[in-house]
Design a protein around this motif. Sequence first.
Motif, PDB file in Angstrom:
ATOM      1  N   VAL A  60      47.152  39.346  44.102  1.00 56.48           N
ATOM      2  CA  VAL A  60      47.619  40.101  45.279  1.00 56.48           C
ATOM      3  C   VAL A  60      46.826  41.403  45.413  1.00 56.48           C
ATOM      4  O   VAL A  60      46.275  41.913  44.439  1.00 56.48           O
ATOM      5  N   ASP A  61      46.776  41.919  46.623  1.00 58.38           N
ATOM      6  CA  ASP A  61      46.142  43.212  46.924  1.00 58.38           C
ATOM      7  C   ASP A  61      44.647  43.267  46.598  1.00 58.38           C
ATOM      8  O   ASP A  61      44.159  44.262  46.067  1.00 58.38           O
ATOM      9  N   VAL A  62      43.947  42.196  46.856  1.00 64.15           N
ATOM     10  CA  VAL A  62      42.495  42.227  46.653  1.00 64.15           C
ATOM     11  C   VAL A  62      41.853  42.696  47.960  1.00 64.15           C
ATOM     12  O   VAL A  62      42.220  42.241  49.042  1.00 64.15           O
ATOM     13  N   GLU A  63      40.917  43.621  47.842  1.00 61.27           N
ATOM     14  CA  GLU A  63      40.295  44.156  49.062  1.00 61.27           C
ATOM     15  C   GLU A  63      39.461  43.078  49.756  1.00 61.27           C
ATOM     16  O   GLU A  63      38.898  42.203  49.108  1.00 61.27           O
ATOM     17  N   LYS A  64      39.380  43.237  51.061  1.00 55.47           N
ATOM     18  CA  LYS A  64      38.671  42.234  51.860  1.00 55.47           C
ATOM     19  C   LYS A  64      37.213  42.072  51.405  1.00 55.47           C
ATOM     20  O   LYS A  64      36.705  40.952  51.298  1.00 55.47           O
ATOM     21  N   GLU A  65      36.578  43.196  51.109  1.00 55.75           N
ATOM     22  CA  GLU A  65      35.165  43.140  50.706  1.00 55.75           C
ATOM     23  C   GLU A  65      34.999  42.256  49.463  1.00 55.75           C
ATOM     24  O   GLU A  65      34.087  41.434  49.370  1.00 55.75           O
ATOM     25  N   SER A  66      35.934  42.425  48.544  1.00 55.14           N
ATOM     26  CA  SER A  66      35.863  41.642  47.324  1.00 55.14           C
ATOM     27  C   SER A  66      36.173  40.160  47.611  1.00 55.14           C
ATOM     28  O   SER A  66      35.583  39.252  47.025  1.00 55.14           O
ATOM     29  N   GLN A  67      37.080  39.931  48.539  1.00 58.81           N
ATOM     30  CA  GLN A  67      37.388  38.534  48.917  1.00 58.81           C
ATOM     31  C   GLN A  67      36.153  37.856  49.512  1.00 58.81           C
ATOM     32  O   GLN A  67      35.857  36.700  49.212  1.00 58.81           O
ATOM     33  N   THR A 121      33.743  36.935  46.881  1.00 55.83           N
ATOM     34  CA  THR A 121      34.192  35.707  46.203  1.00 55.83           C
ATOM     35  C   THR A 121      33.883  34.477  47.060  1.00 55.83           C
ATOM     36  O   THR A 121      33.423  33.452  46.541  1.00 55.83           O
ATOM     37  N   ALA A 122      34.120  34.608  48.370  1.00 51.92           N
ATOM     38  CA  ALA A 122      33.833  33.468  49.260  1.00 51.92           C
ATOM     39  C   ALA A 122      32.355  33.090  49.153  1.00 51.92           C
ATOM     40  O   ALA A 122      31.996  31.899  49.112  1.00 51.92           O
ATOM     41  N   TYR A 137      40.448  27.525  41.796  1.00 48.60           N
ATOM     42  CA  TYR A 137      40.065  28.318  40.619  1.00 48.60           C
ATOM     43  C   TYR A 137      40.435  29.772  40.869  1.00 48.60           C
ATOM     44  O   TYR A 137      40.245  30.267  41.987  1.00 48.60           O
ATOM     45  N   PRO A 138      40.913  30.475  39.836  1.00 45.10           N
ATOM     46  CA  PRO A 138      41.178  31.905  40.014  1.00 45.10           C
ATOM     47  C   PRO A 138      39.898  32.621  40.444  1.00 45.10           C
ATOM     48  O   PRO A 138      38.830  32.386  39.869  1.00 45.10           O
ATOM     49  N   ALA A 139      40.015  33.491  41.456  1.00 48.51           N
ATOM     50  CA  ALA A 139      38.818  34.174  41.977  1.00 48.51           C
ATOM     51  C   ALA A 139      38.191  35.073  40.922  1.00 48.51           C
ATOM     52  O   ALA A 139      37.002  35.357  40.973  1.00 48.51           O
ATOM     53  N   ALA A 140      38.980  35.504  39.938  1.00 51.34           N
ATOM     54  CA  ALA A 140      38.470  36.476  38.964  1.00 51.34           C
ATOM     55  C   ALA A 140      37.652  35.850  37.831  1.00 51.34           C
ATOM     56  O   ALA A 140      37.039  36.558  37.058  1.00 51.34           O
ATOM     57  N   THR A 141      37.620  34.538  37.719  1.00 46.76           N
ATOM     58  CA  THR A 141      36.949  33.912  36.563  1.00 46.76           C
ATOM     59  C   THR A 141      35.492  33.580  36.875  1.00 46.76           C
ATOM     60  O   THR A 141      35.048  32.458  36.716  1.00 46.76           O
ATOM     61  N   SER A 142      34.731  34.577  37.320  1.00 49.97           N
ATOM     62  CA  SER A 142      33.420  34.238  37.861  1.00 49.97           C
ATOM     63  C   SER A 142      32.452  33.646  36.828  1.00 49.97           C
ATOM     64  O   SER A 142      31.591  32.869  37.186  1.00 49.97           O
ATOM     65  N   GLU A 143      32.548  34.007  35.550  1.00 47.92           N
ATOM     66  CA  GLU A 143      31.583  33.483  34.570  1.00 47.92           C
ATOM     67  C   GLU A 143      31.795  31.993  34.287  1.00 47.92           C
ATOM     68  O   GLU A 143      30.842  31.246  34.129  1.00 47.92           O
ATOM     69  N   ILE A 144      33.057  31.607  34.203  1.00 51.69           N
ATOM     70  CA  ILE A 144      33.297  30.205  33.855  1.00 51.69           C
ATOM     71  C   ILE A 144      33.445  29.312  35.088  1.00 51.69           C
ATOM     72  O   ILE A 144      33.319  28.104  34.986  1.00 51.69           O
ATOM     73  N   LEU A 145      33.667  29.946  36.238  1.00 42.62           N
ATOM     74  CA  LEU A 145      33.868  29.141  37.442  1.00 42.62           C
ATOM     75  C   LEU A 145      32.739  28.143  37.710  1.00 42.62           C
ATOM     76  O   LEU A 145      32.997  26.962  37.940  1.00 42.62           O
TER      77      LEU A 145
END
Length: 663
Positions: free
Chosen positions: A533-540, A543-544, A497-505
């Motif tokens: 691409v270029d997502v900061e580690k903190e944000s990754q 997401t994890a 799943y795309p990491a950015a789709t947090s509401e529907i994920l």
Amino acid sequence: MEADFETSKIIGNKFYCPSLTQYTRRRTITVNIGDLPLGSDYPIRVQSMTTVDTMNTEGSIAEVTRMVEAGCEYVRITAPSVKEAQNLENIKKGLLAKGIRVPLIADIHFTPNAAELAARIVEKVRINPGNYADRKRFEVIDYTDASYAAELERIREKFMPLVKICKEYGTAMRIGTNHGSLSDRILSRYGDSPLGMVESALEFLRICEEMNYSQIVLSMKSSNTQVMVEAYRLLVQRLDEEGFKPYPLHLGVTEAGEAEDGRIKSAVGIGTLLEDGLGDTVRVSLTEAPENEVPVARALVERYNKRPNHAPIEPIEHIPINPFQYTRRVTREVNNFGGLNVPRVIADYSSIAVESHEDLRSVGHFFLPVPDKWAMNDQGADYIYSGSRPIPFMLPNGLKEILDYPVWLTHEDQKNKLPLLSVKEFSNEPQLHPSLNFVKGDIHDFNDDFLDHFNDSGNVVFVLTSENAHAMPELRRLFFRFLDKKITTAVVVKRPYPAATSEILPLYAATDVGGLLVDGLGDGIWLEPQFEVDVEKESQLKTAAEFNSIAFGVLQAARTRMSKTEYISCPSCGRTLFDLQETTAMIRKHTEHLKGLKIGIMGCIVNGPGEMADADYGYVGMGKDKIALYRGQQVVKRSVTAEKAVSELIEIIKEDGRWVEPS
Ligand code: SF4
């Protein structure tokens, strides 16, 4: 409770939807609800229910307005007695004065006279067949055929006047069965089962058909997602088999709770049925403001707008599972997968560079410098997939690392790392790990040629993927192939799943994986975040953590692995006797460490105890500042003030030896 009638004796065939492989809406008749028709010729409608007191006319109008602005297409309002039913007229007038023509639905429990009045005012009435003509006595009575028939005759007399009024006024009706409020009559004959739920509705439906009234919608709700899914399937199958009209279905999971847990639980039940083309209107029940329910329901139904164009999947000629009764697929235990093990969670760090112990906090593993050891919480991932970037330090005991096969082959610590092979790599008879190997592929990789030559006794776990937009049914197709070929290898379901789709994920993951788990298919879950691409580690890492929490949430909502306290809280309505959101938050604060315990939090004593059917403990409003506390279905304390109720509840849990101190 034991059912006298076994489902298997009654069910002729196991097909309950137009296709298990090609997305198709089930054909239904059209039900006219005000200006907005419902059924398979129309889009799947979204609805919700007000929470303010029905006698508060202005408050009701304001709330309905907010709901309509959020996209709600039908609005349900409780009518516990004649006076509320009468006030629906004022609410309706007030809405019309504001130019709002949303169809209103009166929610009726126990009060035929309120239903008969409301049916003259609003566009639809919802009746609960478990309590329309019956007061619950919690008695098990042995009915003879004659006494059962006499009961049905009593129901006819009570119910026919409402049907006549609905016919005369063009009012629609939902016969809405709730798992938690089946009548004693149904419980005594069919047990607390999906079959009992279906029969409960059919008893009323037969009367409607006899009277030539067909403006009917049906629902089979439960807070138990497995029971809910089975009951809807069984309903469709019985309607077809008995030659009833194909009535539209209203889908919902009752008392789903709040926040992410409530959304996941709703999606496991509702999404699973939508995948098979079942459902014409959806209500997501959250212990939140009703306007919050609407975007969740919309996200669930809009997923199917383009679904009919999905890539083809080979049709299924027979179903090797019982879709009306949960049974876990029998698998061979390999390491801690399969057999009687709970489904495992695999955290995907293949795009995240793991550099320090801190990086594993997101998936529930904590390094404590003093006393220099690892600890994990109840949602600690079981495996971590690092792909081609091996983790540069020793992992905690409870966490095993999976590497891509070529990287594993050259790794100095092959013993403590595990390989992930493609079907092609595995087919070349490679060097393997002595205890556990993961083999990944989709329905095309795991083809008959591969499966017919597969040695089903090795140390292998399959990892299933799908590129198909109709993913859950394609994955299910593959599980059915394993069952047909008697392959007992454990299976992990992997979904990207795309990491950015947090509401529907949470909704999508709950549908795609939960839809398999509720049928006993799946021994592990692997949610892969796809980062831009270029997502900061903190944000990754954030997401994890989200993906990990959703993975555990899906397992819990499908009732396959309990990792936290489960709250069965009602969405509240005009009967609610305290602030449910505030109270739920307070109870959660004190009890959220009690893993696996089910706590019901219900707004009223009229419906609450039934609705929280399988809760271990209950907190139920019984009057102004009066709470009743339950152990299972038994009241143990009455009229406790709100101030003392939580500590008294904790005392009851302590008496039962089920309390642990929070760490
Ligand atoms: S249990 Fe909750 S939602 Fe159901 S009728 Fe009572 S207050 Fe309303």
